[in-house]
Design a protein around this motif. Sequence first.
Motif, PDB file in Angstrom:
ATOM      1  N   ASN A 483       0.885  -0.868  -0.339  1.00 23.48           N
ATOM      2  CA  ASN A 483       0.077   0.060   0.161  1.00 23.48           C
ATOM      3  C   ASN A 483       0.615   1.683   0.215  1.00 23.48           C
ATOM      4  O   ASN A 483       0.620   2.235  -0.622  1.00 23.48           O
ATOM      5  N   ALA A 484       2.140   1.345   0.694  1.00 23.46           N
ATOM      6  CA  ALA A 484       2.700   2.489   0.951  1.00 23.46           C
ATOM      7  C   ALA A 484       3.661   2.771  -0.456  1.00 23.46           C
ATOM      8  O   ALA A 484       3.686   3.912  -0.800  1.00 23.46           O
ATOM      9  N   ALA A 485       4.260   1.679  -1.305  1.00 24.00           N
ATOM     10  CA  ALA A 485       3.876   1.454  -2.485  1.00 24.00           C
ATOM     11  C   ALA A 485       3.525   1.818  -3.343  1.00 24.00           C
ATOM     12  O   ALA A 485       4.023   3.261  -4.861  1.00 24.00           O
ATOM     13  N   ALA A 486       2.519   1.808  -3.940  1.00 28.35           N
ATOM     14  CA  ALA A 486       1.587   2.041  -4.504  1.00 28.35           C
ATOM     15  C   ALA A 486       0.829   3.630  -3.916  1.00 28.35           C
ATOM     16  O   ALA A 486       0.638   4.514  -4.878  1.00 28.35           O
ATOM     17  N   ARG A 494       6.169  -2.955 -10.735  1.00 25.38           N
ATOM     18  CA  ARG A 494       7.338  -2.497  -9.601  1.00 25.38           C
ATOM     19  C   ARG A 494       7.223  -2.788  -8.759  1.00 25.38           C
ATOM     20  O   ARG A 494       8.505  -3.219  -7.523  1.00 25.38           O
ATOM     21  N   THR A 495       6.085  -3.229  -7.709  1.00 24.34           N
ATOM     22  CA  THR A 495       5.642  -2.958  -6.002  1.00 24.34           C
ATOM     23  C   THR A 495       6.199  -5.005  -6.421  1.00 24.34           C
ATOM     24  O   THR A 495       6.832  -5.444  -4.818  1.00 24.34           O
ATOM     25  N   LEU A 496       5.768  -5.971  -6.966  1.00 25.28           N
ATOM     26  CA  LEU A 496       5.478  -7.093  -6.768  1.00 25.28           C
ATOM     27  C   LEU A 496       7.591  -7.272  -7.162  1.00 25.28           C
ATOM     28  O   LEU A 496       7.870  -8.495  -6.551  1.00 25.28           O
ATOM     29  N   ARG A 497       8.252  -6.773  -7.682  1.00 21.18           N
ATOM     30  CA  ARG A 497       9.007  -7.085  -8.324  1.00 21.18           C
ATOM     31  C   ARG A 497      10.387  -5.801  -7.043  1.00 21.18           C
ATOM     32  O   ARG A 497      11.644  -7.035  -6.794  1.00 21.18           O
ATOM     33  N   ARG A 498       9.829  -5.395  -6.208  1.00 21.37           N
ATOM     34  CA  ARG A 498      11.099  -4.211  -5.426  1.00 21.37           C
ATOM     35  C   ARG A 498      10.150  -5.147  -3.353  1.00 21.37           C
ATOM     36  O   ARG A 498      11.487  -4.302  -3.215  1.00 21.37           O
ATOM     37  N   ILE A 499       9.437  -5.031  -3.943  1.00 17.64           N
ATOM     38  CA  ILE A 499       8.638  -4.901  -2.656  1.00 17.64           C
ATOM     39  C   ILE A 499       8.159  -7.128  -2.666  1.00 17.64           C
ATOM     40  O   ILE A 499       8.945  -7.213  -1.373  1.00 17.64           O
TER      41      ILE A 499
END
Length: 592
Positions: A483-486, A494-499
Motif C-alpha cells: 500500500n505504501a509503494a502504491a 514494480r511493487t512485485l519486483r521491489r517489495i
Amino acid sequence: MRRTDSAQPRGWGALALPAVLFITIVYVVPMAMLLVRSVVNEESGLGAYTGLLGDPGFLAVLRNTAVLSLVSAVLCVLIGFPIALTIARSRGLFRAFLFICVVAPYLTSVLIRVFAIQVLLGTEGIVNNVLVAIGLDRADLLFNSFAVIVGLVHSEIPIVVLVLVPVIEKVDVNRLLAARSLGAGPAEAFARIFLPATRPGLQVAFVLALVYSAGSFAVPQLLGGNAAGMAGSFVYGAVSQEGDTASGAAASVMLSVAIMAVLVLFTLLTRQKIQNVVAPQLMSAAPAGPAEPGRPRRGGSGRYARRSVTGLAARLLDRSRISYVPGIVPAVATVLAILVLLPQLLAIPISFAGTRALVFPPNSYSTQWWANMFTAGWLRPLGVSVLVGVLSAVCATGLGILAAIGIGRARSKVVRALSLPYLLLPVLFPAVVAAAAFFISFLRVGLIDTEAGFVLSHIAITLPQAFIIGFAGVQAINPDYENAAASLGASRLRTLRRILLPLLAGQVLAALFLTFVTSFDESTIAIFLSGIDVQTLPSRIFEALALQTDPTVGVTAVLFMAVVSVGAVAWQVTKRLRRRTSPGTATERNAA
C-alpha cells in the motif's frame, strides 16, 4: 494492522491465472480423459467397472488396499507421535538429530527406501541374522503383507511427524502443570489435557497416512509381490504392462473416489477445509483466532478420559509409577527415530559389496558398483533427471509463487475459496492415478518417452508445493508495504519486483529446493512415462530393483543422501545469514 479484503488493491488475482490454466490443461484434462476412458472402451458404459468388481483377484486387491493402509496408518500415528512430542519439547542438537532422522528418509526417493527395506528384511539381512543369532530359523519377510506394512510405515512416518510437531508446539504446557498441581499423575494429565488438545493434528496425520498408503505404488509393487498387491500396483500392471487402459482407468477412478470419500467425510465430521487437511501448512499460515485449539468441548472430555481405554491406561501407568520415570518418552522416541533412519544407512556398506547379492554385512568389499554408477547406463538417466528437475523446479516455482501472491492478495473471497483448492488438486489424488492419466493422454499427443512429457507432468505435481510455500510467506507479509509503494506511485509490477519478491526470497529458494528434489526423485510418473529412448534415474532404479538385485542402487542412495544433506545445510546457513543481515524487526525478518 492488516487491511480488510475490501481495502486490498485490485488486480492481484490475475497473477494466479497462469497456474490455473496450466493445472487445467496439463492435469485436469488428462484426469478427465482418464474418466472418459473408463467408460468409453470396447465395452462402452460401465463394463470395465462390472468386470473388475466381478473379478475375485481385483476384490482381493481392494481388500489388501483397505486393510494394509488402515494398519499402516495406525502404526504411523503410534510411532510418530512420541517422536513428534520429543521434537516439539526439545531444543538444540538433540532436536536437530531427531529431525534429521525423520526428514532424511522423507527427502530421499521412495525407491531408495524400498531398497533399504529389501536389505533389512532380506534372507541375509539384519532381521534374519538376528533370528539366527538367537536360535530361530530364517523367515520369509519379503514379498508379503508384512513387508508392505513395514515399507508403508517407513514411508509415511515422516509426514505424520511433520504434521504433528507444529500442533504439539502450540499446546500450552502450563495446562499440564495445572493438572499436576490438582493431583493428576503424569499419564492422567497427558490423557485428559494433552491428547484432547492435539486431537485435530492426530486426526489429520492419520487421514494423510491412510490416503497416502492407499495410493502407494512402489512399495506394494516391489515389496508385496503377488501375495500383497494393492490398487496402485494393479493400475500399473493393467496400464503399463498389459495395455488394458480401460481396466486401469476404471481402477484409478475407483481408487480416487474412495480416497476423496475419505477426505470429504473427514472434513464434514471435523468441519475443516479440505485444503487444510492435504496441506496443513495453510492452516498454520492463517491468522490465529482467539479460541484455544483443542479446548475440550461441552466439558465432557475429562469425564470421557476417565472412562475411556486411554484414561484407564493412564491411571494404570500412574499407579504403577512407570509414568513417573524421567526421560522415558525421549528414550523411546530416540530409539524409534534411529530405527526410521537405520534402513537408509544400510545403503552405505551395500554400495561397497563385493557381490551382487544383498547380504548384510557384505561378505567382501569392492568399488565395482561405484565404477558402474559412472557408466552410460546410469549417467544418462541421471542427466535426464537433473535436466527435468531443474526445468520443473524453475517453472513450478515461478507459477506457484505468482499464484500465491495473486490468491493471497485477491480481494474476492470467492476467488480465494475456489482457486486455492483447485491448485491443490494434484495433491488430492494419488500419484499412480495421475500417472495413469498422463499415460493415456500423453500417448495421444506423442509425449510418452520424451523429456517434454516428464517436465510437463512434474511441473503439474510440484506446482502445489511451491504454491503452499509461497502462500504461507505471503500471509506473513504486512500488506501495508504494498500500500505504501502504491501511494508513492509504484506500479503493480514494480511493487512485485521491489517489495514482494525480495520479501519472499526465502520462500522462493525453499520452493526451488523442494520442487527440484521432488521432481528428481519422483518415481511413479517416471516409471509410467519412461520408454526406450528417455529414462530418468528413478525409473532406472525401479528397473534394477524389479529385474535383478543391483548394489549400484546403494551407490545412488549414498550420493542422493549426500546431495540432500549438503542442500539442507546450505539452506540452514543461508537462512541464518539472512536473519543476521536483514534490517527491521524480527517479524519483518521472518517474513523475508
